[in-house]
Design a protein around this motif. Structure first.
Motif, short mmCIF file in Angstrom:
data_model
loop_
_atom_site.label_atom_id
_atom_site.label_comp_id
_atom_site.label_asym_id
_atom_site.label_seq_id
_atom_site.Cartn_x
_atom_site.Cartn_y
_atom_site.Cartn_z
N GLY A 501 7.85 -9.37 61.46
CA GLY A 501 7.69 -9.02 60.05
C GLY A 501 7.08 -7.65 59.84
O GLY A 501 7.12 -7.14 58.70
N LEU A 502 6.52 -7.05 60.89
CA LEU A 502 5.94 -5.71 60.78
C LEU A 502 6.82 -4.66 61.43
O LEU A 502 6.96 -3.54 60.94
CB LEU A 502 4.55 -5.68 61.44
N VAL A 503 7.40 -5.02 62.57
CA VAL A 503 8.23 -4.10 63.36
C VAL A 503 9.69 -4.52 63.20
O VAL A 503 9.99 -5.73 63.23
CB VAL A 503 7.80 -4.14 64.84
N PRO A 504 10.61 -3.58 63.02
CA PRO A 504 12.04 -3.96 62.90
C PRO A 504 12.48 -4.85 64.07
O PRO A 504 12.08 -4.63 65.21
CB PRO A 504 12.75 -2.61 62.93
N GLU A 505 13.30 -5.83 63.77
CA GLU A 505 13.70 -6.81 64.78
C GLU A 505 14.41 -6.16 65.96
O GLU A 505 14.24 -6.59 67.10
CB GLU A 505 14.61 -7.87 64.16
N SER A 506 15.19 -5.13 65.72
CA SER A 506 15.90 -4.49 66.82
C SER A 506 14.94 -3.82 67.80
O SER A 506 15.26 -3.64 68.97
CB SER A 506 16.89 -3.45 66.29
N VAL A 507 13.75 -3.45 67.32
CA VAL A 507 12.72 -2.86 68.17
C VAL A 507 11.84 -3.96 68.76
O VAL A 507 11.50 -3.94 69.94
CB VAL A 507 11.87 -1.86 67.37
N ARG A 508 11.49 -4.94 67.94
CA ARG A 508 10.58 -5.99 68.38
C ARG A 508 11.15 -6.80 69.52
O ARG A 508 10.44 -7.20 70.45
CB ARG A 508 10.24 -6.91 67.20
N THR A 509 12.43 -7.07 69.49
CA THR A 509 13.03 -8.00 70.45
C THR A 509 13.81 -7.31 71.57
O THR A 509 14.38 -7.98 72.42
CB THR A 509 13.99 -8.97 69.73
N ARG A 510 13.84 -6.01 71.59
CA ARG A 510 14.65 -5.34 72.61
C ARG A 510 13.99 -5.44 73.98
O ARG A 510 12.78 -5.60 74.10
CB ARG A 510 14.91 -3.89 72.24
N VAL A 511 14.79 -5.31 75.02
CA VAL A 511 14.30 -5.40 76.38
C VAL A 511 13.39 -4.21 76.66
O VAL A 511 13.72 -3.07 76.32
CB VAL A 511 15.47 -5.41 77.39
N LYS A 512 12.25 -4.48 77.28
CA LYS A 512 11.31 -3.42 77.59
C LYS A 512 11.92 -2.44 78.60
O LYS A 512 12.55 -2.83 79.56
CB LYS A 512 10.01 -3.99 78.18
N GLN A 513 11.70 -1.15 78.32
CA GLN A 513 12.07 -0.15 79.31
C GLN A 513 10.94 0.85 79.41
O GLN A 513 10.20 1.08 78.46
CB GLN A 513 13.37 0.57 78.91
N PRO A 514 10.75 1.44 80.59
CA PRO A 514 9.65 2.38 80.75
C PRO A 514 9.84 3.61 79.87
O PRO A 514 10.96 4.10 79.71
CB PRO A 514 9.71 2.75 82.24
N PHE A 515 8.75 4.09 79.30
CA PHE A 515 8.76 5.34 78.53
C PHE A 515 8.53 6.46 79.54
O PHE A 515 7.40 6.77 79.88
CB PHE A 515 7.66 5.29 77.46
N THR A 516 9.63 7.03 80.06
CA THR A 516 9.44 7.95 81.17
C THR A 516 10.56 8.98 81.21
O THR A 516 11.54 8.91 80.45
CB THR A 516 9.39 7.18 82.51
N LEU A 517 10.40 9.94 82.09
CA LEU A 517 11.41 10.95 82.33
C LEU A 517 12.54 10.34 83.15
O LEU A 517 12.27 9.66 84.15
CB LEU A 517 10.77 12.11 83.10
N PRO A 518 13.81 10.55 82.79
CA PRO A 518 14.92 10.00 83.59
C PRO A 518 15.11 10.82 84.87
O PRO A 518 16.10 11.52 85.05
CB PRO A 518 16.11 10.12 82.64
N VAL A 519 14.14 10.68 85.77
CA VAL A 519 14.09 11.57 86.93
C VAL A 519 15.27 11.36 87.87
O VAL A 519 15.75 12.30 88.51
CB VAL A 519 12.74 11.40 87.66
#
Length: 616
Positions: A501-519
């Motif tokens: 209810g606070l965060v958009p569902e497409s963001v809330r439920t998406r699969v976690k991925q690292p916030f990183t450089l695509p090295v």
């Protein structure tokens, strides 16, 4: 927010003190303070966040002086409490309450603090002493060096100790292996033989002529969340985070948010938008098309919150130019590829006119968000070994293949970082999540994550405030039943529900991925980064600077990545590149041990041979 430094009995010369302050000016461009006396000195550089027209350090109350880095969020309540006890504090800055608080409560004064901090108290009463202390999560780091005469020097960054007292000339013999095993040294040991990092919730008492007395403070008692059901716990967590975000939004300087596009930063940004309508948020992406681009998710979240999104675009062609600056700012090598873009992000935050940024740091550690944690909780085989291997920048077999034979022999006589972590986990089958969380929050989060964020944000003169590191949140997470954090292969269950209810569902439920450089995608033949890695890791360079490594094996690793790029070899190349660049920036320190009992030091020669020399 400041950078601090000083000594008791350290014998620093006035020029050393001046140069140390100048070296820390990036984290405190708004003021420079120095106070010194017989056998002691306290210095600080200031980033003005609270009461910018006041806040001169050291803060004083009679014979008590304090230098301080961080924020005390309950300073108004403490000020009122101290006034009832007869203390008058004219300075409105949050750190100004610290000398009176110490004078009133002695060493237990930290029990009254709610905030993030690294501080030094100089008590010049009957028996002069220096008291160093850091917050419960280790958000604000502090490093120290003890010399052979018993003097102790401290600073917010390890590089500053090199200027202040000459520390940091030698690496621990196992430093490279530790780094490749855990991506940065964990716990109090740094890569240097003679520099120690203070641990979370640690206080160190220094008196002349005696060994320093360290002690770890107990976790403060905080109310538990209602945990009758997932929904009930989530409602309580949401209210708690809303209150803490509101407190952290208070500043006398502009406040923004960092928005990766993941659950944690989106939740913090959404809550901050309720306190600051139209809040500015910052997201970094890379020019071109790259895997795992989260910018679309960040845009979705920003639109939902009515936030003003700043997209900071980093050109991958500039990474070879940015990387030396990044490793210089880190203080110690850190193998996370996100470091280079993190520094660029915080520079952009500052250039846009913001001094404070709220982030979603620490949620994964507290609530079981990492893949390795979820896998270890339910694994039937060697769960501890699999978990420790998942922490590594370079897998064990590849590490061994990259080492010089004599370095491998040295490590066989050493307790390695991998062995130490396994010792902590073996025999904990009955409480796996608790054991894993102890490592994630007590070791990895402060060393790998929070020190990195602190050094890179302060290099850009930005104060980071992480709501998930507030003691009320960390204490509540610690008391939650395991199944509300990790269950059925799903992590952060209670946090995902709190975001409903606070965060958009497409963001809330998406699969976690690292916030990183695509090295892995950027380290391919023909890219500037790959050419740069070839140059820095050339056999001729490694023979001069890296006696731990087999130059031919490193060349084969680069050839493998060129022929068949993959994530494992890419991260290995990146990690070696970072370490060697860091070694250059740190003045090419060589592996060595502090003088042994019989006056012998172990040192590597440039040929890779190990030899014993008489210690000076």
């Amino acid at each position: 927010m400041c950078r601090i430094y000083g000594h008791m009995g350290g014998g620093a010369l006035p020029e050393d003190l001046r140069l140390t302050g100048a070296a820390l000016r990036h984290g405190g461009p708004d003021g420079h303070y120095l106070d010194e006396g017989g056998g002691w000195a306290l210095g600080a550089t200031r980033l003005a966040v609270m009461a910018p027209d006041q806040g001169a350090q050291p803060y004083r109350h009679g014979p008590v002086r304090v230098v301080f880095n961080g924020e005390i969020y309950n300073h108004r309540a403490l000020r009122a409490q101290l006034a009832r006890d007869g203390y008058h504090i004219a300075d409105r800055c949050d750190g100004a309450v610290l000398p009176a608080l110490y004078h009133r409560y002695g060493l237990s004064f930290t029990e009254h603090l709610d905030g993030m901090y690294a501080l030094a108290v100089l008590d010049l009463r009957a028996e002069p002493k220096l008291v160093l202390s850091v917050d419960e999560s280790g958000v604000k780091p502090l490093y120290y060096h003890r010399d052979r005469q018993g003097g102790l020097s401290f600073a917010s960054e390890p590089g500053a100790l090199g200027i202040l007292c000459g520390a940091g000339a030698r690496l621990r013999p196992e430093a490279l292996d530790t780094y490749l095993t855990t991506k940065t040294p964990l716990g109090p040991r740094t890569v240097f033989t003679d520099i120690t990092a203070m641990e979370p919730a640690e206080t160190l008492v220094v008196t002349p002529g005696r060994p320093p007395r360290p002690y770890r403070r107990r976790a403060p008692a905080v109310p538990a969340l209602p945990a009758g059901s997932l929904t009930e716990a989530a409602d309580g967590l949401r209210s708690l985070l809303r209150a803490e975000t509101g407190r952290l939004a208070v500043a006398d300087a502009p406040v923004a948010a960092v928005l990766s596009g993941g659950l944690d930063s989106s939740l913090v940004t959404g809550l901050l938008a309720r306190e600051i309508p139209g809040v500015h948020c910052f997201h970094i992406r890379y020019r071109g098309s790259w895997p795992a681009d989260e910018s679309g998710h960040a845009r979705t979240a920003a639109r939902a919150f009515g936030a003003r999104l700043h997209e900071v675009v980093l050109d991958p062609a500039r990474i070879p130019e940015e990387l030396p600056r990044t490793v210089r700012a880190l203080g110690q090598p850190n193998a996370d590829p996100i470091t280079v873009s993190t520094l660029a992000l915080f520079r952009a935050v500052r250039e846009a006119g913001f001094t404070v940024a709220l982030t979603g740091d620490a949620a994964d550690e507290l609530f079981g968000g990492y893949d390795r944690t979820r896998a270890a909780v339910t694994a039937e085989g060697d769960w501890a070994g699999d978990y420790v291997r998942a922490l590594a920048a370079v897998p064990p077999a590849l590490r061994a293949a990259l080492y010089h034979p004599e370095y491998r022999a040295l490590l066989r006589g050493t307790t390695t970082a991998e062995q130490e972590l396994l010792r902590r986990l073996r025999g904990r089958d009955g409480d796996r999540l608790a054991a894993l969380t102890e490592i994630e929050t007590g070791l990895r989060m402060p060393a790998y994550h929070l020190r990195r964020v602190d050094h890179l944000s302060m290099a850009g003169a930005v104060e980071v405030r992480p709501p998930f590191c507030q003691r009320s949140v960390t204490g509540a997470a610690r008391q939650l039943p395991d199944h509300l954090k990790v269950h059925g292969g799903v992590g952060k269950r209670v946090l995902q529900e709190a975001a409903r209810g606070l965060v958009p569902e497409s963001v809330r439920t998406r699969v976690k991925q690292p916030f990183t450089l695509p090295v892995a995608a950027m380290l391919t033949p023909g890219t500037p980064l790959f050419d740069y890695a070839r140059e820095v890791l050339a056999p001729s360079e490694l023979r001069l600077s890296a006696p731990e490594l087999d130059p031919a094996a490193v060349a084969r690793l680069l050839d493998r990545q060129a022929a068949a790029p993959d994530a494992t070899s890419a991260l290995a190349v990146w990690s070696l590149l970072v370490f060697e660049l860091w070694r250059r920036e740190a003045g090419r320190p060589l592996p060595g041990r502090a003088p042994a009992r019989h006056g012998t030091a172990i040192r590597y020669g440039t040929s890779g041979a190990v030899r014993a020399e008489r210690a000076a």
